[in-house]
Design a protein around this motif. Structure first.
Motif, PDB file in Angstrom:
ATOM      1  N   GLN A   1      67.223 -40.879   0.165  1.00  0.00           N
ATOM      2  CA  GLN A   1      67.123 -42.163   0.852  1.00  0.00           C
ATOM      3  C   GLN A   1      66.093 -42.107   1.971  1.00  0.00           C
ATOM      4  O   GLN A   1      65.384 -43.082   2.217  1.00  0.00           O
ATOM      5  CB  GLN A   1      68.486 -42.579   1.424  1.00  0.00           C
ATOM      6  CG  GLN A   1      68.499 -43.988   2.019  1.00  0.00           C
ATOM      7  CD  GLN A   1      68.060 -45.062   1.031  1.00  0.00           C
ATOM      8  OE1 GLN A   1      68.569 -45.126  -0.093  1.00  0.00           O
ATOM      9  NE2 GLN A   1      67.088 -45.882   1.420  1.00  0.00           N
ATOM     10  N   ARG A   2      65.996 -40.977   2.653  1.00  0.00           N
ATOM     11  CA  ARG A   2      65.005 -40.853   3.715  1.00  0.00           C
ATOM     12  C   ARG A   2      63.587 -40.953   3.149  1.00  0.00           C
ATOM     13  O   ARG A   2      62.703 -41.573   3.761  1.00  0.00           O
ATOM     14  CB  ARG A   2      65.180 -39.527   4.468  1.00  0.00           C
ATOM     15  CG  ARG A   2      64.321 -39.439   5.738  1.00  0.00           C
ATOM     16  CD  ARG A   2      64.470 -38.083   6.395  1.00  0.00           C
ATOM     17  NE  ARG A   2      63.736 -37.055   5.677  1.00  0.00           N
ATOM     18  CZ  ARG A   2      62.664 -36.423   6.153  1.00  0.00           C
ATOM     19  NH1 ARG A   2      62.203 -36.699   7.364  1.00  0.00           N
ATOM     20  NH2 ARG A   2      62.061 -35.504   5.451  1.00  0.00           N
TER      21      ARG A   2
ATOM     22  N   ASN B   1      58.897 -46.982   2.322  1.00  0.00           N
ATOM     23  CA  ASN B   1      58.985 -48.410   2.658  1.00  0.00           C
ATOM     24  C   ASN B   1      58.324 -48.709   3.995  1.00  0.00           C
ATOM     25  O   ASN B   1      57.652 -49.745   4.153  1.00  0.00           O
ATOM     26  CB  ASN B   1      60.448 -48.855   2.694  1.00  0.00           C
ATOM     27  CG  ASN B   1      61.060 -48.952   1.298  1.00  0.00           C
ATOM     28  OD1 ASN B   1      60.336 -49.035   0.301  1.00  0.00           O
ATOM     29  ND2 ASN B   1      62.366 -48.948   1.221  1.00  0.00           N
ATOM     30  N   GLU B   2      58.486 -47.810   4.963  1.00  0.00           N
ATOM     31  CA  GLU B   2      57.925 -48.049   6.292  1.00  0.00           C
ATOM     32  C   GLU B   2      56.398 -47.925   6.278  1.00  0.00           C
ATOM     33  O   GLU B   2      55.696 -48.704   6.937  1.00  0.00           O
ATOM     34  CB  GLU B   2      58.527 -47.058   7.297  1.00  0.00           C
ATOM     35  CG  GLU B   2      58.237 -47.367   8.749  1.00  0.00           C
ATOM     36  CD  GLU B   2      58.821 -48.691   9.213  1.00  0.00           C
ATOM     37  OE1 GLU B   2      58.312 -49.227  10.228  1.00  0.00           O
ATOM     38  OE2 GLU B   2      59.760 -49.209   8.572  1.00  0.00           O
TER      39      GLU B   2
ATOM     40  N   ASP C   1      62.944 -44.533   2.578  1.00  0.00           N
ATOM     41  CA  ASP C   1      62.746 -45.227   3.852  1.00  0.00           C
ATOM     42  C   ASP C   1      61.351 -44.948   4.425  1.00  0.00           C
ATOM     43  O   ASP C   1      60.705 -45.852   4.971  1.00  0.00           O
ATOM     44  CB  ASP C   1      63.814 -44.799   4.854  1.00  0.00           C
ATOM     45  CG  ASP C   1      65.208 -45.272   4.479  1.00  0.00           C
ATOM     46  OD1 ASP C   1      65.304 -46.199   3.638  1.00  0.00           O
ATOM     47  OD2 ASP C   1      66.196 -44.729   5.006  1.00  0.00           O
TER      48      ASP C   1
ATOM     49  N   ALA D   1      63.026 -41.739   9.391  1.00  0.00           N
ATOM     50  CA  ALA D   1      61.844 -42.320   8.755  1.00  0.00           C
ATOM     51  C   ALA D   1      60.961 -43.028   9.780  1.00  0.00           C
ATOM     52  O   ALA D   1      59.725 -42.913   9.741  1.00  0.00           O
ATOM     53  CB  ALA D   1      62.276 -43.292   7.659  1.00  0.00           C
TER      54      ALA D   1
END
Length: 472
Positions: free
Chosen positions: A261-262, A268-269, A265, A231
Motif C-alpha cells: 500500500q505504501r 499516487n502522490e 501511495d 509516502a
C-alpha cells in the motif's frame, strides 16, 4: 564547533575479483549516511557543518591534507565500510598529521561489526554504532565530557586504555522525524549513473531494515525490522530534490515493495504532484504483481533491480532467497510487459556450486534478457550466516575479516568460497559470464537502439570496452 564529514577516496577499495561493469554501483553517488548526519546537525545544533565527498570532487591524497588543514575542523566524521577501511585509515592518518587535536569519529557498518578492533586503530577517537544521527549529535555536544558520554547509547571510545562501549541505540521507528540528507553540501551536478536518463542523479532511502533472511547478506547496523517513511515524506524529499535540479532517483532500499500500500501511495502522490522525474527501485520477484507494476509505470518508475542470484533451485535454497526460478521468469515478463526496464543481480561461486550450476545461472541470465546484468563472484561478507557457516565447516580456514579489521593491510584480497574452485578458476568463469551476456549481437543492437544522447553513447561505449577487454 566545526564539523567536517568525509566520504573517503576509493583508491584502495577492496574490489576483490569483481570488475566494475555496471557503474551505477561504482559511480558517483551521494554519501547518504554522512548527509543524514549533516542534515540532523544543521537542524538541531548551531555547529558549522561541511561535507567533503572526495570521490565526486576527485580529490586524491595529494590534495586532501591541505584541504583538511585549511578547514581546521574540531571533529572529523568518516563513513566506514570494511571494503573502504584502508582508505579510511589513510584519511585518519592525514587528519592527525595536519590537525593533531581534531577528534576523529568513525561510523558505518564496519564499526558496528568490529567495534573493539576499530577503536584501537591509531588515530581513532570515537565510534558511532548503528544509526548515527542522534548519537553523533550528542557525542559532538559532549565530546569533552567522558562521564556524560558513558550514558549516551551508540558510542565506543577509550578511557585510560579501557574500551568503553555504551551499547547500541534503539532503532529509530519515526524516520519521518529525520531531516532530509543535506545534499546542498555536496557537488550535486557531479552525481551520475551509467543507466540514468537524466543528470544529475541522487540516491534515496525510503525505509531502513530488511526482514528477509538471505544467508549471504547482513546489515546489522540497520536491523531486521522494516521501518518505512510515509509516502508524503518520501515524495516531499523528491520534490525538494527537483527544486535543486535533480530529476533522477535511485531508491536504495533493500526492498522497496515490502509494504504494497505504501508503494501505491508513493506512486499516487508522485502522479498527483505531476513530478517530472524518473526513478529506480530494488524489489523481490515475489512481492510485486501486475497491478503494482502498472502503478509504478504510471509514476514513471523506469527500472527495477531484482536479486536473482542463481538459476539453480538448490543454490537458491542454500542462499535462503525464498524465490523460485519460475517466479523469476514470471516477474521479469510482467515487468517488461509493463514497460519497465530490468537490472538483474547474479552471483557465481556460491556454496556447494559446481561448474554445472554456474552454467545454469549464466544460461538463465541470457534467457531472462534483462536490460542489464550485474554478475559478481560470491564473497562471504563479515557477520553473515554463510560466513559463519564457512568458518564452522572449515571452508574458510580462519577469520579473514576479523584479522583484517584488527590489522588492515594494503593488498588484502577478500576471500571467495574455495570449495570447488580456485580463485583463478572462478575469475575465468566470471569473465565468461560477462562476455556471454554482454557481447551477444542481439544485446548490442538493442542497446544501440535505446541510446538517447551522445553522452549516453559514450558511457555505454566505455562500459562495452570494459567487457571486451576483460581478462581472467
Amino acid at each position: 564547533m566545526k564539523i567536517l564529514l568525509i566520504n573517503p577516496p576509493s583508491e584502495n577499495e577492496l574490489l576483490g575479483n569483481n570488475p566494475s561493469i555496471i557503474e551505477e554501483e561504482r559511480g558517483y553517488n551521494p554519501p547518504l549516511g554522512i548527509l543524514y548526519i549533516a542534515g540532523y546537525l544543521e537542524r538541531h545544533t548551531d555547529f558549522h557543518v561541511e561535507v567533503l565527498d572526495t570521490q565526486a570532487e576527485e580529490i586524491g591524497y595529494d590534495r586532501l591534507g591541505s584541504i583538511i588543514r585549511s578547514k581546521l575542523p574540531d571533529v572529523v566524521g568518516i563513513t566506514t565500510m570494511t571494503f573502504t577501511l584502508i582508505d579510511v585509515i589513510k584519511v585518519v592518518d592525514l587528519v592527525k598529521s595536519v590537525c593533531p587535536h581534531t577528534r576523529v569519529v568513525l561510523g558505518g557498518p564496519h564499526v558496528h561489526i568490529y567495534p573493539e578492533e576499530t577503536i584501537t586503530l591509531p588515530g581513532v577517537d570515537f565510534l558511532v554504532l548503528g544509526e548515527g544521527e542522534i548519537s553523533f549529535k550528542e557525542l559532538a555536544e559532549n565530546i569533552d565530557n567522558k562521564t556524560r558520554l558513558k550514558s549516551i547509547p551508540g558510542l565506543v571510545f577509550q578511557e585510560n586504555g579501557r574500551v568503553i562501549n555504551t551499547g547500541s541505540r534503539p532503532l529509530n521507528d519515526d524516520l519521518d522525524s529525520l531531516p532530509f540528507p543535506a545534499r546542498h553540501l555536496t557537488p550535486i551536478q557531479k552525481y551520475r549513473s551509467l543507466m540514468a536518463k537524466r543528470t544529475p542523479i541522487t540516491t534515496m532511502f525510503t525505509s531502513r531494515g530488511c526482514p528477509y533472511r538471505c544467508t549471504f547478506c547482513d546489515r546489522p547496523h540497520l536491523g531486521k525490522s522494516f521501518r518505512a517513511r510515509s509516502a508524503l515524506n518520501v515524495v516531499d524529499e523528491m520534490e525538494a530534490c527537483v527544486k535543486l535540479g535533480i530529476r533522477e532517483f535511485l531508491i536504495y532500499d533493500d526492498t522497496f515493495t515490502i509494504d504494497r500500500q505504501r508503494v501505491i501511495d508513493v506512486c499516487n502522490e508522485i502522479t498527483r504532484r505531476r513530478l517530472n522525474i524518473g526513478w529506480d527501485i530494488r524489489a523481490r520477484v515475489n512481492n510485486i504483481d501486475r497491478e503494482l507494476l502498472k502503478k509504478l509505470k504510471e509514476a514513471n518508475c523506469e527500472r527495477i533491480h531484482y536479486g536473482v542470484e542463481s538459476g539453480n533451485p538448490e543454490i537458491l535454497r542454500i542462499l535462503n532467497k525464498g524465490i523460485t526460478v519460475d517466479r523469476v521468469r514470471t516477474t521479469f515478463k510482467e515487468t517488461k510487459d509493463a514497460g519497465i526496464s530490468v537490472l538483474a543481480y547474479f552471483m557465481i561461486g556460491c556454496p556447494k556450486e559446481t561448474r554445472k550450476e554456474i552454467m545454469e545461472t549464466i544460461a538463465f541470465a541470457r534467457e531472462l534478457k534483462p536490460d542489464f546484468a550485474h554478475i559478481t563472484i560470491f564473497t562471504p561478507f563479515p557477520a553473515t550466516e554463510i560466513y559463519k557457516t564457512g568458518l564452522k565447516d572449515g571452508i574458510i580456514k580462519h577469520d579473514f575479516w576479523k584479522e583484517f579489521a584488527r590489522n588492515p593491510k594494503k593488498g588484502f584480497q577478500p576471500p571467495c568460497w574455495q570449495e570447488h574452485f580456485t580463485r583463478e578458476e572462478i575469475q575465468e568463469l566470471l569473465v565468461y559470464a560477462y562476455k556471454s551476456f554482454y557481447t551477444r549481437p542481439s544485446y548490442i543492437l538493442k542497446r544501440l537502439t535505446h541510446i538517447r544522447s551522445p553522452g549516453e553513447f559514450i558511457r555505454m561505449a566505455r562500459a562495452g570496452l570494459k567487457v571486451f577487454g576483460m581478462r581472467s
